[in-house]
Write a protein that holds these residues in place. Structure first.
Motif, PDB file in Angstrom:
ATOM      1  N   PHE A  70       0.839  -1.197   0.000  1.00  0.00           N
ATOM      2  CA  PHE A  70       0.000   0.000   0.000  1.00  0.00           C
ATOM      3  C   PHE A  70       0.867   1.237   0.000  1.00  0.00           C
ATOM      4  N   THR A  71       0.322   2.310  -0.560  1.00  0.00           N
ATOM      5  CA  THR A  71       1.154   3.479  -0.842  1.00  0.00           C
ATOM      6  C   THR A  71       1.642   4.198   0.410  1.00  0.00           C
ATOM      7  N   TYR A  72       0.920   4.065   1.528  1.00  0.00           N
ATOM      8  CA  TYR A  72       1.349   4.726   2.757  1.00  0.00           C
ATOM      9  C   TYR A  72       2.415   3.934   3.506  1.00  0.00           C
ATOM     10  N   CYS A  73       2.754   2.746   3.020  1.00  0.00           N
ATOM     11  CA  CYS A  73       3.734   1.900   3.711  1.00  0.00           C
ATOM     12  C   CYS A  73       5.080   2.622   3.753  1.00  0.00           C
ATOM     13  N   PRO A  74       5.639   2.792   4.953  1.00  0.00           N
ATOM     14  CA  PRO A  74       6.855   3.592   5.062  1.00  0.00           C
ATOM     15  C   PRO A  74       8.119   2.933   4.495  1.00  0.00           C
ATOM     16  N   ASP A  75       8.244   1.623   4.613  1.00  0.00           N
ATOM     17  CA  ASP A  75       9.518   1.039   4.180  1.00  0.00           C
ATOM     18  C   ASP A  75       9.416  -0.327   3.529  1.00  0.00           C
ATOM     19  N   VAL A  76       8.579  -1.207   4.076  1.00  0.00           N
ATOM     20  CA  VAL A  76       8.566  -2.581   3.570  1.00  0.00           C
ATOM     21  C   VAL A  76       8.143  -2.650   2.103  1.00  0.00           C
ATOM     22  N   CYS A  77       7.078  -1.942   1.769  1.00  0.00           N
ATOM     23  CA  CYS A  77       6.604  -1.988   0.387  1.00  0.00           C
ATOM     24  C   CYS A  77       7.586  -1.334  -0.587  1.00  0.00           C
ATOM     25  N   PRO A  78       8.081  -0.130  -0.269  1.00  0.00           N
ATOM     26  CA  PRO A  78       9.080   0.435  -1.186  1.00  0.00           C
ATOM     27  C   PRO A  78      10.276  -0.486  -1.382  1.00  0.00           C
ATOM     28  N   MET A  79      10.723  -1.141  -0.303  1.00  0.00           N
ATOM     29  CA  MET A  79      11.874  -2.043  -0.439  1.00  0.00           C
ATOM     30  C   MET A  79      11.536  -3.232  -1.319  1.00  0.00           C
ATOM     31  N   GLY A  80      10.348  -3.781  -1.139  1.00  0.00           N
ATOM     32  CA  GLY A  80       9.924  -4.925  -1.952  1.00  0.00           C
ATOM     33  C   GLY A  80       9.820  -4.562  -3.420  1.00  0.00           C
ATOM     34  N   LEU A  81       9.311  -3.364  -3.686  1.00  0.00           N
ATOM     35  CA  LEU A  81       9.135  -2.945  -5.080  1.00  0.00           C
ATOM     36  C   LEU A  81      10.470  -2.559  -5.714  1.00  0.00           C
ATOM     37  N   GLN A  82      11.396  -2.048  -4.901  1.00  0.00           N
ATOM     38  CA  GLN A  82      12.733  -1.761  -5.426  1.00  0.00           C
ATOM     39  C   GLN A  82      13.489  -3.059  -5.698  1.00  0.00           C
ATOM     40  N   GLN A  83      13.252  -4.051  -4.838  1.00  0.00           N
ATOM     41  CA  GLN A  83      13.842  -5.376  -5.042  1.00  0.00           C
ATOM     42  C   GLN A  83      13.324  -5.955  -6.369  1.00  0.00           C
ATOM     43  N   MET A  84      12.035  -5.772  -6.602  1.00  0.00           N
ATOM     44  CA  MET A  84      11.425  -6.219  -7.849  1.00  0.00           C
ATOM     45  C   MET A  84      12.053  -5.494  -9.039  1.00  0.00           C
ATOM     46  N   GLY A  85      12.222  -4.190  -8.911  1.00  0.00           N
ATOM     47  CA  GLY A  85      12.820  -3.392  -9.984  1.00  0.00           C
ATOM     48  C   GLY A  85      14.245  -3.834 -10.282  1.00  0.00           C
ATOM     49  N   ALA A  86      15.012  -4.102  -9.221  1.00  0.00           N
ATOM     50  CA  ALA A  86      16.401  -4.526  -9.394  1.00  0.00           C
ATOM     51  C   ALA A  86      16.460  -5.902 -10.051  1.00  0.00           C
ATOM     52  N   ALA A  87      15.544  -6.780  -9.669  1.00  0.00           N
ATOM     53  CA  ALA A  87      15.504  -8.125 -10.265  1.00  0.00           C
ATOM     54  C   ALA A  87      15.184  -8.029 -11.753  1.00  0.00           C
ATOM     55  N   LEU A  88      14.240  -7.176 -12.101  1.00  0.00           N
ATOM     56  CA  LEU A  88      13.872  -7.037 -13.518  1.00  0.00           C
ATOM     57  C   LEU A  88      15.006  -6.404 -14.311  1.00  0.00           C
ATOM     58  N   ASP A  89      15.732  -5.474 -13.695  1.00  0.00           N
ATOM     59  CA  ASP A  89      16.891  -4.876 -14.372  1.00  0.00           C
ATOM     60  C   ASP A  89      17.929  -5.939 -14.725  1.00  0.00           C
ATOM     61  N   GLU A  90      18.029  -6.971 -13.872  1.00  0.00           N
ATOM     62  CA  GLU A  90      18.964  -8.070 -14.124  1.00  0.00           C
ATOM     63  C   GLU A  90      18.619  -8.815 -15.415  1.00  0.00           C
ATOM     64  N   LEU A  91      17.375  -8.733 -15.827  1.00  0.00           N
ATOM     65  CA  LEU A  91      16.933  -9.456 -17.019  1.00  0.00           C
ATOM     66  C   LEU A  91      17.291  -8.719 -18.309  1.00  0.00           C
TER      67      LEU A  91
END
Ligand code: NI
Length: 200
Positions: A70-91
Motif C-alpha cells: 500500500f502506498t502509505y507503507c513507510p519502508d517494507v513496500c518500497p523495499m519490496g518494489l525496489q527489489q522487484m525493480g532490481a531483479a527485472l533490471d537483471e533481465l
C-alpha cells in the motif's frame, strides 16, 4: 506438542515484517503460504491506475510478478518494489516480457490516482501496474494469494492506521499459474535467474 511449537516458529518466520515500526509475529488463521504452494492465485476483479477494470485473465499470455502492499507503507513496500525493480533490471531487455503488478492492501486510501503516482517511484519496475478496487474486490485477491494483511490502528483517528502484511513477490507463469515466491532475503540475481525460464 513439540511439533506444534516447531510449526509455530516456522510460521512466525514466514510472516515477514509488515509496515508497523515494530512488526510482531502474528498468529495466522487459515491457509499458510509456503514456498512451493501451487494453490496461490485465482480469479479477481480490480481497477488499474487508469481506472480500467482488470482481472487475472488480463495477464494471461504474460508471466507476471505480483506484490501486495500500500502506498502509505513507510519502508517494507518500497523495499519490496525496489527489489522487484532490481531483479527485472537483471533481465536486461527481457524485462519487457514480464509484467510487474502491485495490488493495494489499502483500497480505502489507495485510489487509482494515488496508485498512478506511487508506481512511478524511483527504483520501482518501469512498467509497474498498480491495482486497487473496493475493499471487497481487494479481499478476493488477498484471499486468492493467501496474503496475510491486518489493519492496525495508530491512534484515535479512523484514518490513522497502518497495515501489517506479508511481503512476498509471487511469480505467476504466462497461464496465470503460480510458479515461485520470493522473500526479502532473495537477491535480485536469484529472482532474475528463477524468472528466466518462464520468459520463453
Ligand atoms: Ni508494506
Amino acid at each position: 506438542m513439540k511439533h506444534a511449537l516447531i510449526f509455530t516458529a516456522a510460521l512466525s518466520a514466514l510472516i515477514l515484517g509488515g509496515c508497523n515500526a515494530e512488526p510482531k509475529p502474528v498468529a495466522q488463521s487459515g491457509p499458510v503460504t509456503s514456498r512451493g504452494d501451487a494453490n496461490v492465485g485465482g480469479p479477481y476483479t480490480l481497477v488499474n491506475q487508469d481506472g480500467e477494470t482488470v482481472t487475472q485473465a488480463s495477464f494471461v499470455g504474460t508471466p507476471h510478478l505480483v506484490f501486495f502492499g500500500f502506498t502509505y507503507c513507510p519502508d517494507v513496500c518500497p523495499m519490496g518494489l525496489q527489489q522487484m525493480g532490481a531483479a527485472l533490471d537483471e533481465l536486461g531487455k527481457d524485462k519487457t516480457k514480464i509484467q510487474p503488478i502491485l495490488i493495494s492492501l489499502d483500497p480505502e486510501r489507495d485510489t487509482p490516482e494515488l496508485m498512478a503516482q506511487y508506481i512511478t517511484a524511483n527504483g520501482f519496475p518501469e512498467n509497474l501496474i498498480g491495482l486497487t478496487g473496493t475493499p471487497e474486490q481487494v479481499d478476493v485477491a488477498v484471499k486468492a494469494y493467501r496474503v496475510y494483511a491486518k489493519k492496525v490502528s495508530l491512534g484515535e483517528d479512523v484514518d490513522d492506521y497502518t497495515i501489517d502484511h506479508t511481503s512476498y513477490i509471487y511469480l505467476m507463469d504466462k497461464n496465470g499459474k503460480y510458479a515461485a515466491v520470493f522473500t526479502k532475503h532473495d537477491s535480485p540475481e536469484t529472482i532474475a535467474a528463477q524468472i528466466k525460464p518462464y520468459l520463453k
